[in-house]
Write an enzyme that holds these catalytic residues in place. Structure first.
Site, short mmCIF file in Angstrom:
data_model
loop_
_atom_site.label_atom_id
_atom_site.label_comp_id
_atom_site.label_asym_id
_atom_site.label_seq_id
_atom_site.Cartn_x
_atom_site.Cartn_y
_atom_site.Cartn_z
N ARG A 247 0.01 -6.87 -3.02
CA ARG A 247 -1.34 -6.75 -3.58
C ARG A 247 -1.30 -6.45 -5.08
NH1 ARG A 247 -3.68 -2.34 0.27
NH2 ARG A 247 -5.49 -2.48 -1.11
N ASP B 298 -0.67 -2.06 5.22
CA ASP B 298 -1.65 -1.07 4.79
C ASP B 298 -2.99 -1.28 5.50
OD1 ASP B 298 0.16 0.12 3.05
OD2 ASP B 298 -0.43 -1.16 1.36
N TYR C 124 4.67 -13.06 3.17
CA TYR C 124 3.27 -12.70 3.13
C TYR C 124 2.45 -13.84 2.53
CZ TYR C 124 3.91 -7.73 4.25
OH TYR C 124 4.18 -6.54 4.88
N ARG D 237 5.45 -2.05 7.61
CA ARG D 237 4.22 -1.25 7.67
C ARG D 237 3.17 -1.93 6.81
NH1 ARG D 237 6.50 4.65 6.11
NH2 ARG D 237 7.68 3.39 4.64
#
Length: 239
Positions: free
Chosen positions: A192, A47, A106, A45
């Protein structure tokens, strides 16, 4: 289904009441083409605003697809310019896009000079950011198991244990950097938050040893602020 998307127009991946999400757009398109209600399950998922170079999702059909390439073309004609369905292929009935994934990678992109072309999809880093120190701190992540300090509060995650196998800032061209992180799983907002805390180290506001202390505290309030989502990409999912 293998796909890519630009995250800016969407309220994240997962379906949410009253919001336009990547999952909801694809499910609506798939339902239209298949002429019945269709649901998909993603590998993860992302954001709001987060991009995906590679997302994988699975869906069930009653009988084998006769022309997957045609289904790809039909879906791409409906989902809009910010989503690209790249491939649809058959897998074993028990395969699961999320639970069968062995790792996810990522990328977080930063540029050191102002550019009218890079800003929508990368972060403008301040001058003098010490990427060497940031890499010293990032190396600690490889020895870390509990990522509570970088986890979004009040989620449904049953554990904050992750196994990170790569975490490093790498040079991209003359004025670009990318933070590459690979793990078996990620927590909500984890990348993040990690990048935001590493930036504190790069700015000289936190030492490498203090970065280690932040991890040991297992307290999200001890870590840095979360970075903007527009520069983050789900880059690869492996099975």
């Amino acid at each position: 289904m293998r796909l890519a998307y630009r995250g800016a127009p969407f309220h994240g991946w997962q379906c949410q009441p009253g919001e336009v999400t990547v999952q909801s757009v694809i499910e609506a398109a798939l339902s239209t083409v298949m002429r019945r209600d269709m649901k998909i399950v993603g590998a993860g998922r992302t954001d709001t605003g987060v991009n995906a170079r590679m997302m994988v999702a699975h869906f069930d059909v009653d009988s084998p697809l006769t022309d997957p390439a045609r289904l790809v073309r039909n879906l791409n004609a409906i989902v809009g310019k910010d989503i690209a369905i790249e491939e649809i292929y058959e897998v074993e009935p028990d395969k699961h896009a999320r639970f069968d994934a062995t790792s996810r990678t990522y990328h977080y992109y930063a540029v050191t000079s102002k550019s009218p072309f890079f800003y929508p999809l990368s972060w403008k880093a301040p001058e003098g950011l010490d990427f060497g120190k940031m890499n010293e701190a990032a190396a600690i992540l490889l020895e870390t198991a509990d990522f509570t300090s970088f986890a979004k509060l009040h989620t449904d995650a049953k554990t904050n244990i992750c196994r990170v196998t790569k975490a490093r800032w790498e040079r991209v061209g003359d004025d670009g950097w990318v933070f590459v992180i690979t793990a078996d799983r990620f927590l909500r907002n984890m990348v993040r938050a990690v990048v935001g805390t590493l930036v504190e180290v790069g700015r000289g506001k936190m030492s490498v040893s203090q970065f280690a202390e932040v991890i040991a505290k297992r307290d999200r309030c001890a870590a840095g602020t979360s970075m903007p989502g527009h520069a983050l990409y789900l880059w690869e999912v492996t099975y």
